[in-house]
Write an enzyme that holds these catalytic residues in place. Structure first.
Site, mmCIF file in Angstrom:
data_model
loop_
_atom_site.group_PDB
_atom_site.id
_atom_site.type_symbol
_atom_site.label_atom_id
_atom_site.label_comp_id
_atom_site.label_asym_id
_atom_site.label_seq_id
_atom_site.Cartn_x
_atom_site.Cartn_y
_atom_site.Cartn_z
ATOM 1 N N TYR A 34 -8.345 32.094 76.439
ATOM 2 C CA TYR A 34 -7.551 33.168 75.827
ATOM 3 C C TYR A 34 -6.178 33.261 76.494
ATOM 4 O O TYR A 34 -5.147 33.299 75.828
ATOM 5 C CB TYR A 34 -8.325 34.481 75.988
ATOM 6 C CG TYR A 34 -7.605 35.744 75.579
ATOM 7 C CD1 TYR A 34 -7.449 36.094 74.245
ATOM 8 C CD2 TYR A 34 -7.114 36.629 76.548
ATOM 9 C CE1 TYR A 34 -6.821 37.281 73.881
ATOM 10 C CE2 TYR A 34 -6.488 37.804 76.188
ATOM 11 C CZ TYR A 34 -6.344 38.129 74.856
ATOM 12 O OH TYR A 34 -5.715 39.308 74.507
ATOM 13 N N LYS A 86 -2.501 32.580 74.834
ATOM 14 C CA LYS A 86 -1.418 33.588 74.843
ATOM 15 C C LYS A 86 -0.173 33.024 75.531
ATOM 16 O O LYS A 86 0.947 33.266 75.097
ATOM 17 C CB LYS A 86 -1.880 34.868 75.533
ATOM 18 C CG LYS A 86 -2.915 35.668 74.753
ATOM 19 C CD LYS A 86 -2.323 36.293 73.507
ATOM 20 C CE LYS A 86 -3.309 37.246 72.830
ATOM 21 N NZ LYS A 86 -2.786 37.800 71.563
ATOM 22 N N SER A 109 -0.784 38.961 76.862
ATOM 23 C CA SER A 109 -1.809 39.579 77.713
ATOM 24 C C SER A 109 -1.571 39.247 79.181
ATOM 25 O O SER A 109 -0.940 38.237 79.514
ATOM 26 C CB SER A 109 -3.168 39.016 77.275
ATOM 27 O OG SER A 109 -4.136 39.214 78.272
HETATM 28 N N1 NAD Z 1 -6.933 45.746 73.734
HETATM 29 C C1 NAD Z 1 -6.497 45.210 74.861
HETATM 30 O O1 NAD Z 1 -6.900 45.590 75.969
HETATM 31 C C2 NAD Z 1 -5.432 44.122 74.819
HETATM 32 C C3 NAD Z 1 -4.859 43.714 76.031
HETATM 33 C C4 NAD Z 1 -3.908 42.699 76.010
HETATM 34 C C5 NAD Z 1 -3.536 42.134 74.793
HETATM 35 N N2 NAD Z 1 -4.110 42.539 73.634
HETATM 36 C C6 NAD Z 1 -3.690 41.890 72.381
HETATM 37 O O2 NAD Z 1 -3.227 42.890 71.474
HETATM 38 C C7 NAD Z 1 -3.548 42.510 70.141
HETATM 39 C C8 NAD Z 1 -4.327 43.617 69.450
HETATM 40 O O3 NAD Z 1 -5.474 43.910 70.231
HETATM 41 P P1 NAD Z 1 -6.643 44.862 69.738
HETATM 42 O O4 NAD Z 1 -7.238 45.452 70.937
HETATM 43 O O5 NAD Z 1 -6.163 45.741 68.630
HETATM 44 O O6 NAD Z 1 -7.660 43.766 69.183
HETATM 45 P P2 NAD Z 1 -8.626 43.855 67.919
HETATM 46 O O7 NAD Z 1 -9.634 42.784 68.096
HETATM 47 O O8 NAD Z 1 -9.095 45.238 67.693
HETATM 48 O O9 NAD Z 1 -7.640 43.456 66.732
HETATM 49 C C9 NAD Z 1 -7.293 42.136 66.434
HETATM 50 C C10 NAD Z 1 -7.386 41.988 64.931
HETATM 51 O O10 NAD Z 1 -7.077 40.630 64.577
HETATM 52 C C11 NAD Z 1 -7.868 40.312 63.461
HETATM 53 N N3 NAD Z 1 -8.018 38.858 63.284
HETATM 54 C C12 NAD Z 1 -8.762 38.017 64.052
HETATM 55 N N4 NAD Z 1 -8.706 36.796 63.534
HETATM 56 C C13 NAD Z 1 -7.892 36.840 62.440
HETATM 57 C C14 NAD Z 1 -7.464 35.904 61.477
HETATM 58 N N5 NAD Z 1 -7.866 34.630 61.528
HETATM 59 N N6 NAD Z 1 -6.646 36.318 60.489
HETATM 60 C C15 NAD Z 1 -6.271 37.614 60.401
HETATM 61 N N7 NAD Z 1 -6.638 38.558 61.284
HETATM 62 C C16 NAD Z 1 -7.457 38.171 62.286
HETATM 63 C C17 NAD Z 1 -9.222 40.968 63.750
HETATM 64 O O11 NAD Z 1 -9.989 41.135 62.564
HETATM 65 C C18 NAD Z 1 -8.798 42.275 64.398
HETATM 66 O O12 NAD Z 1 -8.777 43.342 63.441
HETATM 67 C C19 NAD Z 1 -4.306 41.192 70.238
HETATM 68 O O13 NAD Z 1 -3.388 40.145 70.035
HETATM 69 C C20 NAD Z 1 -4.810 41.179 71.662
HETATM 70 O O14 NAD Z 1 -4.994 39.860 72.122
HETATM 71 C C21 NAD Z 1 -5.031 43.534 73.622
#
Ligand code: NAD
Length: 325
Positions: free
Chosen positions: A151, A155, A127
């Site tokens: 967070y 990361k 991120s």
């Molecule tokens: N959406 C954004 O703007 C953004 C930006 C930068 C980075 N990211 C990163 O991209 C990735 C995906 O993001 P997203 O927006 O789809 O997030 P999201 O929250 O929709 O998906 C993350 C998933 O991880 C699962 N999860 C959480 N804890 C868990 C555990 N202990 N065991 C198994 N699964 C678990 C959750 O149930 C969820 O479905 C993440 O790593 C996030 O940090 C997202």
């Protein structure tokens, strides 16, 4: 190739599953199997010419990482995470999921690597939160990692672990620092960045949206489709081209809240814009002040990662996906 998606029920994970199945390919090869894991049971897709395992799994549980790689997937997309607001509110949970489960995954791969030479490719989602103020106006590829949140710290540590395990040849590793995803579909989540999507998504659905920050706030965005494009491109990339830089800031669109609102006006008119209600929130403003505004992403662009064309294109994509064009 068999692919494993951790966090497969999440916003990006679900889209990634759809794209892999539709294309029938991963990592430049035919898709031969899928393992989908998440604390929320992922939906098993149809049309995969091979085994599909879609299961509920808590990656922080003992033995979960070993079970996750049981099918010996050649490509692993590690998306499972607790998002920014939640990791800040719940210190223990953030470290358990974002750091400890990541290390457990890497350790499980190491055990299989040492026992049987298993060497998958790991695509890790990092991120922009690995960076912290003070920022230059445009942040270069090799800007110092100085996270300002739990967070971001988790990361950044994930990036370091990825680089070290990859350096030792335990797996092929690449980290993608995703821009803030916009327009995030569905209900608002606990991310402090939620309003960036809310001020587009809610008015397009005829609902009021709260804007907690001034119009001048600028940030770095990618659409859900662009994010999935980064992931599939990373899975195909020859990682020898990365050199020692294992994690890359992904290209994005730099836009102010005012520019977002004008893009909404061009797409849906004044009536939609009138649904945005300004309600300053100092707590959100304080968090957003610590966020970067714009990046020079030459390293990722040179490797073929592509951003959305403009913020209008980001809005158009959401309309096409959720409002039938
Ligand atoms: N959406 C954004 O703007 C953004 C930006 C930068 C980075 N990211 C990163 O991209 C990735 C995906 O993001 P997203 O927006 O789809 O997030 P999201 O929250 O929709 O998906 C993350 C998933 O991880 C699962 N999860 C959480 N804890 C868990 C555990 N202990 N065991 C198994 N699964 C678990 C959750 O149930 C969820 O479905 C993440 O790593 C996030 O940090 C997202």
């Amino acid at each position: 190739m068999h692919a494993l998606i951790l966090g497969a029920a999440g916003m990006i994970g679900r889209r990634l599953v759809d794209v892999l199945v539709a294309e029938g390919r991963v990592g430049g090869q035919p898709l031969t199997g899928l393992t989908l894991l998440d604390v929320v049971t992922p939906t098993a897709p149809e049309g995969v010419p091979g085994p599909v395992r879609a299961e509920a799994a808590d990656l922080t549980a003992p033995g979960a990482a070993e079970a996750a790689i049981r099918d010996r997937p050649e490509v692993i997309f590690h998306l499972a995470a607790v998002v920014s607001g939640e990791a800040e509110a719940n210190f223990d949970l953030g470290y358990r999921v974002n750091l400890d489960a990541t290390r457990s995954l890497f350790e499980a791969i190491r055990a299989a690597h040492e026992a049987e030479g298993y060497t998958p490719k790991v695509v890790f989602t990092s991120s922009l939160a690995v960076f912290g103020p003070p920022f230059p106006a445009v942040i270069p590829d090799d800007h110092i990692l100085r996270p300002a949140t739990s967070y971001g710290t988790q990361k950044a540590m994930g990036e370091m672990l990825l680089a070290d395990y990859a350096r030792r040849g335990i797996f092929g590793g690449i980290g993608l620092r995703l821009p803030t995803i916009c327009v995030r579909p569905g209900k608002p989540n606990k991310a402090a960045s939620g309003f960036f999507s809310g001020i587009i998504r809610e008015p397009l659905a005829g609902q009021e949206a709260i804007l907690p920050v001034p119009d001048t706030v600028r940030h770095w965005f990618a659409s859900p489709a662009a994010a999935v494009g980064f992931l599939t491109h990373a899975a195909e990339l020859d990682l020898a081209r990365l050199g020692t830089r294992r994690s890359l800031t992904m290209p994005g669109v730099s836009a102010t809240v005012a520019e977002e609102i004008e893009a909404l006006r061009r797409a849906a008119g004044d009536k939609a814009v009138a649904l945005i209600r300004r309600q300053p929130d100092e707590a959100v403003q304080r968090i957003v002040e610590t966020w970067p505004e714009s990046f020079d992403t030459a390293a990722a662009t040179d490797l073929g990662f592509r951003a959305d064309a403009s913020f209008d294109a980001i809005v158009a994509q959401h309309i096409a996906a959720f409002h039938g064009g």
